[in-house]
Motif scaffolding. Structure first.
Motif, PDB file in Angstrom:
ATOM      1  N   THR B 178       0.857  -1.190   0.000  1.00  0.00           N
ATOM      2  CA  THR B 178       0.000   0.000   0.000  1.00  0.00           C
ATOM      3  C   THR B 178       0.894   1.242   0.000  1.00  0.00           C
ATOM      4  N   GLN B 183      -4.111   4.308   2.269  1.00  0.00           N
ATOM      5  CA  GLN B 183      -4.480   2.892   2.318  1.00  0.00           C
ATOM      6  C   GLN B 183      -5.293   2.494   1.082  1.00  0.00           C
ATOM      7  N   GLU B 184      -5.712   3.502   0.311  1.00  0.00           N
ATOM      8  CA  GLU B 184      -6.594   3.244  -0.840  1.00  0.00           C
ATOM      9  C   GLU B 184      -5.794   2.961  -2.121  1.00  0.00           C
ATOM     10  N   TYR B 186      -2.599   1.058  -4.128  1.00  0.00           N
ATOM     11  CA  TYR B 186      -1.651  -0.052  -4.084  1.00  0.00           C
ATOM     12  C   TYR B 186      -0.534   0.203  -5.084  1.00  0.00           C
ATOM     13  N   THR B 200      -7.437   0.596  -4.718  1.00  0.00           N
ATOM     14  CA  THR B 200      -7.841  -0.756  -4.297  1.00  0.00           C
ATOM     15  C   THR B 200      -9.251  -1.129  -4.756  1.00  0.00           C
ATOM     16  N   ASP B 201     -10.050  -0.106  -5.079  1.00  0.00           N
ATOM     17  CA  ASP B 201     -11.402  -0.449  -5.533  1.00  0.00           C
ATOM     18  C   ASP B 201     -11.538  -0.371  -7.052  1.00  0.00           C
ATOM     19  N   ALA B 205      -7.407  -3.607  -9.789  1.00  0.00           N
ATOM     20  CA  ALA B 205      -7.189  -4.284  -8.514  1.00  0.00           C
ATOM     21  C   ALA B 205      -7.993  -5.584  -8.462  1.00  0.00           C
TER      22      ALA B 205
END
Ligand code: SF4
Ligand code: SF4
Lengths: 208, 392
Positions: B178, B183-184, B186, B200-201, B205
């Motif tokens: 990350t 944290q969103e 990668y 990440t969404d 991903a």
């Protein structure tokens, strides 16, 4: 009692039953693997079937670069393994009996496997089942000796190469070995068969 | 199926490989009179060296690719170790295989014709075409049987997709992290170099995190088609063997299903049995890796020889044809016939005829006709002799 395959070329009447029956074999459905040759001789036409002779030490397998040809414990030399055959045709031109066939579309060699789906469970191969003349037969040695003329031979000499086969050829006694030299229809040395005449039996059989 | 029998052969001959495909006596090391062996290394020594070399190259690859093991995930050490052993096994078997005279000749000739400077550009284009047709689309299998093709295409591409992710991951070449400030986001690193950043969404991903699941579904679909074919095709039923044809499917099934169960465990069952499942999955993968050099999967490495054969055939077709000494018809290329004679000499096959001709110069149809004529001639002679005896 072990069943054996016997080929008696000169009994062939050219009916093509074996060619048709071979297509029914489940291991190569729809494609005939047997060769039926039409030979122009000086005085007549001869037809002759050729199946795989299932050599004890098959030259087709020895020259195969891909390890694609295997023999079963009961001595049947299988068609090429599909994942392995790379279509090089070494086997096609090296087999002393001229047996393997190469099919361009699938880039693979296929050949007679003595109807392994049948013979492995004790049935006769398709061709020997339908052959009406006894040119192809599948029976025990004892039955063969009782019913038929001639002696079965399975040792062949091609120049300096001696080949033993699982399939027997039927010849007059006391032959023990088939010595192979080049011969033509006229019986003399090397040379082409008699030229084609559009209306002769050989041309009709060959569909020319 | 069994290995073919070993008959006494002249020096320099080789045996036919056993059914598992491993070369029985691959290089055909000649035995000299008196039982001495020649000075050049034997096939086993050469293959052992190849195997060790492959192991060293892979270990070095892991070391440098993972930046001195800094990116290496120690949880994946069993996968990496099994891969190295598998690589060594593959190198051993491949080099044994290459030492068989027919294989060696095609290998050498294939490269020779491919690298021919005058044709290199044309050959490269042809290679791309062959690669697309034979490898990507696998059209030659489609022409054999559509069901077989469907099964093979799904299994092979499923496995390749999984391999493309698993190997770099377990070797420590590929690493996901990350972003330090979010944290969103990668990051994907290849040997320490950041090659991709994605939310990440995002769809990327979703695909990246589930690529092994996609591969597993493809393999399972392929296995199902394969089992249908194997159950319905009476030809396949008669020749298939458990060890050679079904065991590989069992292995792939075990790998795929345990892999999918891991996903189910973590996403649906809140990690139930995750530890057990991941160990079970690791065992199935390691077994498959160990099986690679020995069983049916080895054809993946043998198969590219098909491309070399194409270049060989092109060269043969451009040269002089071989003409049958019996009928005068063409039956292939002179190059092929002459090369085959060399291979036959190495294998101890002697087709030299007493009259100075060579049986290899007779075309297959003439071989068949010749046999029938000889047999017929024997019967004619026998009946003539018997007539003569009867009449007088
Ligand atoms: S007859 Fe030819 S194809 Fe059949 S086993 Fe012998 S070498 Fe192989
Ligand atoms: S055509 Fe196939 S089976 Fe025949 S020698 Fe070549 S690779 Fe082997």
């Amino acid at each position: 009692m072990e069943l054996n395959f016997f080929v008696d070329y000169h009994r062939c009447i050219g009916c093509q039953a074996c060619v048709q029956a071979c297509q029914e074999c489940d291991t190569h459905r729809g494609v005939s693997m047997i060769h039926l040759e039409t030979i122009r001789r000086a005085d007549s036409v001869q037809t002759a079937p050729q199946v795989c002779m299932h050599c004890a030490d098959p030259i087709c397998a020895r020259v195969c670069p891909a390890d694609a040809i295997k023999k079963t414990p009961d001595g049947v030399v299988q068609s090429s393994l599909k994942p392995r055959c790379i279509g090089c045709t070494n086997c096609v031109i090296a087999c002393p009996f001229g047996v393997p066939r190469y099919t361009v579309e699938v880039d693979q060699m296929m050949k007679c496997d003595m109807c392994y789906d049948r013979t492995s469970i004790g049935k006769k191969p398709m061709c020997a089942t339908v052959c009406p003349s006894g040119a192809l037969s599948y029976t025990t040695l004892d039955d063969f000796r009782r019913d038929r003329r001639g002696t079965p031979v399975n040792e062949w000499v091609f120049g300096g190469e001696t080949v033993r086969t699982r399939v027997f050829v039927v010849v007059p006694p006391p032959t023990e070995q088939m010595l192979i030299q080049l011969t033509t229809a006229a019986g003399g040395g090397a040379g082409p068969d008699t030229p084609a005449d559009r209306d002769d039996v050989a041309s009709l059989l060959e569909g020319r | 199926m069994q290995s073919l029998p070993t008959s006494p052969r002249p020096p320099g001959s080789v045996g036919v490989s056993p059914a598992d495909g491993s070369a029985r006596h691959a290089g055909g090391t000649p035995t000299l009179p008196g039982g001495m062996t020649p000075a050049r290394p034997g096939p086993f020594t050469f293959s052992t060296a190849c195997s060790l070399g492959a192991g060293i190259v892979m270990l070095l690859g892991i070391w440098f690719g993972s930046r001195g093991l800094r990116d290496f995930d120690s949880a994946l050490v069993w996968y990496a170790g099994a891969s190295v052993f598998s690589g060594m096994g593959i190198a051993y078997r491949y080099s044994m295989w290459l030492q068989r005279p027919p294989t060696r000749l095609y290998w050498r000739r294939g490269w020779q014709f491919f690298l021919n400077p005058a044709r290199l550009a044309w050959n490269s284009g042809r290679l791309a075409g062959l690669f697309w047709d034979n490898f990507v689309l696998q059209r030659f299998i489609e022409r054999r049987a559509p069901l077989r093709w469907g099964a093979h295409w799904l299994i092979s591409w499923g496995c390749l997709l999984a391999a493309a992710v698993t190997f770099p991951l377990s070797f420590g070449w590929l690493r996901f992290e990350t972003a330090p400030d979010s944290q969103e986001i990668y990051y994907c690193y290849l040997s320490g170099i950041r090659v991709l950043a994605f939310p990440t969404d995002s769809f990327v991903a979703l695909v990246l995190f589930h690529v092994l699941d996609i591969a597993a579904v493809m393999v399972l679909a392929g296995i199902s088609l394969s089992l249908v074919r194997r159950a319905l095709d009476r030809g396949a039923l008669s020749v298939q063997q458990f060890a050679n044809d079904l065991f590989p499917l069992v292995l792939l099934f075990a790998v795929s299903i345990t892999g999918l169960m891991l996903t189910v465990s973590s996403h649906v069952l809140h990690g139930t049995h995750h530890g057990f499942l991941s160990q079970f999955h690791a065992i199935t993968v390691i077994m498959t890796l160990m099986y690679l050099p020995f069983g049916k999967f080895f054809h993946v490495f043998q198969r590219p020889a098909q491309l070399g054969v194409r270049f060989y055939k092109d060269a043969g077709a451009a040269g002089e044809p071989a003409r049958c000494i019996r009928c005068g018809e063409e039956f292939g290329s002179r190059l092929h016939v002459e090369d085959l004679k060399l291979v036959q000499a190495q294998l101890g096959i002697h087709y030299e005829m007493p009259d100075g001709t060579h049986y290899q110069d007779v075309c297959p149809p003439c071989r068949r006709k010749n046999l029938a004529l000889i047999q017929d001639g024997m019967w004619r002679a026998a009946s003539l002799a018997s007539e003569e005896r009867t009449h007088g």
